[in-house]
Motif scaffolding. Structure first.
Motif, PDB file in Angstrom:
ATOM      1  N   THR A  10      26.427 -56.579  31.991  1.00  6.40           N
ATOM      2  CA  THR A  10      27.506 -55.566  31.417  1.00  6.40           C
ATOM      3  C   THR A  10      28.299 -54.848  32.634  1.00  6.40           C
ATOM      4  O   THR A  10      29.296 -54.800  31.925  1.00  6.40           O
ATOM      5  N   ALA A  11      27.657 -54.654  33.517  1.00 10.02           N
ATOM      6  CA  ALA A  11      28.588 -53.911  34.676  1.00 10.02           C
ATOM      7  C   ALA A  11      29.490 -54.842  35.080  1.00 10.02           C
ATOM      8  O   ALA A  11      30.804 -54.235  35.137  1.00 10.02           O
ATOM      9  N   PRO A  58      32.296 -47.037  46.811  1.00 14.12           N
ATOM     10  CA  PRO A  58      32.343 -46.712  45.196  1.00 14.12           C
ATOM     11  C   PRO A  58      33.805 -45.728  44.967  1.00 14.12           C
ATOM     12  O   PRO A  58      34.163 -44.872  45.929  1.00 14.12           O
ATOM     13  N   ASP A  59      34.212 -45.801  43.896  1.00 16.50           N
ATOM     14  CA  ASP A  59      35.408 -45.114  43.381  1.00 16.50           C
ATOM     15  C   ASP A  59      34.924 -43.892  42.709  1.00 16.50           C
ATOM     16  O   ASP A  59      34.379 -44.099  41.489  1.00 16.50           O
ATOM     17  N   LEU A  71      35.437 -56.641  35.099  1.00 14.04           N
ATOM     18  CA  LEU A  71      36.393 -57.639  35.082  1.00 14.04           C
ATOM     19  C   LEU A  71      37.389 -57.279  33.801  1.00 14.04           C
ATOM     20  O   LEU A  71      38.619 -57.525  33.850  1.00 14.04           O
ATOM     21  N   LYS A  72      37.188 -56.532  33.074  1.00 19.56           N
ATOM     22  CA  LYS A  72      37.732 -56.141  31.900  1.00 19.56           C
ATOM     23  C   LYS A  72      38.808 -55.176  32.246  1.00 19.56           C
ATOM     24  O   LYS A  72      39.854 -55.011  31.661  1.00 19.56           O
ATOM     25  N   SER A  73      38.306 -54.588  33.355  1.00 17.22           N
ATOM     26  CA  SER A  73      39.485 -53.367  33.719  1.00 17.22           C
ATOM     27  C   SER A  73      40.368 -53.882  34.773  1.00 17.22           C
ATOM     28  O   SER A  73      41.214 -53.347  35.011  1.00 17.22           O
ATOM     29  N   ALA A 105      31.900 -53.367  39.890  1.00 19.98           N
ATOM     30  CA  ALA A 105      32.754 -53.721  41.136  1.00 19.98           C
ATOM     31  C   ALA A 105      32.085 -54.374  42.384  1.00 19.98           C
ATOM     32  O   ALA A 105      32.565 -55.235  43.209  1.00 19.98           O
ATOM     33  N   TYR A 106      30.914 -53.624  42.395  1.00 17.81           N
ATOM     34  CA  TYR A 106      30.133 -54.168  43.797  1.00 17.81           C
ATOM     35  C   TYR A 106      29.804 -55.536  43.584  1.00 17.81           C
ATOM     36  O   TYR A 106      29.845 -56.114  44.611  1.00 17.81           O
TER      37      TYR A 106
END
Length: 306
Positions: A283-284, A180-181, A289-291, A192-193
């Motif tokens: 949603t996660a 994790p970041d 993806l949007k980032s 991300a995971y």
């Protein structure tokens, strides 16, 4: 002199073969799996996030939980056929131990000690948590057995020699678990995971080099469909900058594009899985993806004159 040269060549050949054999040895996770009570609800979520039915469900029938395999997967290296991963003890994985399953998913190594081809996306699954894969194994134990073995892969020489995959893994297989970041939110890290491990989104949405390895500098930037059917879109902000997080989330639930059109092709199988995810997980994924920073993908070939 000739005899000495011949002996030297034999020794060099034997040494080279020994080095090749050592370098290409399939790896396994050597650990004693302590007894635990599996979380079947999490196993089902992992099953859906991993897209197991996209490839392994028996083609042309409505039950996505009949994991008898058989789907052909075309590639530049030949055609792969998804195997039976149902609980059938003869044709499927009904006799596999938990350790067999863990090593297949996280290391790409079969119970018999041979390499799996990376058409099975263990290159992404390797980043998954061990607990998630154990829960997945327990959940899959609850699914029906389906008889019938899938046909062998149709691969020309030298791609039909599995041992050479050991060299491919040395070049392209990163089996480090997801980290994790700490500068990001829990929601972003969950997305991300899911995207980088279980969801294996980069496996299709990234261009590959001549050896079939993902080009890291263009990860998620789209490219030729590995099955030879058109073009896979760039899902970084270079390709989907006008998509909002809610657009991504609704797409993963419904398959509907922001312009009102519907997804087609192999992505329809993916949506059958992502639509089963929890709203929080969709949603996660959308947040992550949007980032994604904009990345220029490979140029599309010109359309033929109509």
């Amino acid at each position: 002199m000739l005899r000495r040269l011949l002996i030297a060549l034999i020794v060099i050949g034997m040494a080279g073969f020994a080095i090749f054999w050592w370098l290409t040895m399939p790896s396994t996770i050597s650990l004693a799996l302590a007894a635990r009570t599996p979380d079947l609800a999490n196993g089902e979520e992992v099953f859906n996030a991993g897209g197991c039915t996209s490839c392994h469900a028996v083609p042309n029938q409505p039950d996505r939980l009949k994991l008898g395999g058989g789907l052909p997967l075309a590639s530049p290296f030949g055609t792969f056929y998804a195997p039976n991963i149902s609980q059938d003890p003869t044709d499927g994985i009904g006799r596999w131990s938990e350790s067999d399953f863990v090593n297949a998913v996280l290391r790409g190594t079969s119970p018999g000690g041979s390499h799996y081809y990376p058409a099975f996306p263990y290159t992404s699954y390797a980043h998954a948590r061990l607990e998630d894969i154990r829960d997945l194994f327990a959940y899959m134990k609850t699914l029906p057995a389906v008889s019938g073995a899938s046909r062998d892969h149709d691969l020309p020489f030298p791609f039909n020699i599995r041992r050479t995959l050991g060299i491919w893994k040395l070049l392209f297989f990163d089996d480090k678990p997801f980290t994790p970041d700490q500068q990001r939110s829990a929601q972003w890290n969950r997305g991300a995971y899911l995207v980088n491990s279980l969801g294996h989104c980069a496996e299709c949405h990234s261009p590959r080099n001549l050896l079939g390895g993902i080009i890291k500098a263009q990860r998620f930037a789209g490219g030729p469909d590995p099955e030879g059917h058109g073009w896979v879109p760039n899902i970084t902000q270079k390709g989907l900058a006008d998509w909002s997080e809610s657009d991504f989330g609704y797409f993963l639930e419904s398959g509907q594009l922001p312009d009102g059109d519907s997804v087609g092709g192999a992505m329809t199988r993916v949506i059958r899985n992502t639509s089963q995810l929890s709203a929080d997980d969709r949603t996660a994924v959308a947040v992550y993806l949007k980032s994604l920073a904009p990345v220029e993908g490979p140029p599309k070939p010109p359309k033929p004159a109509g």
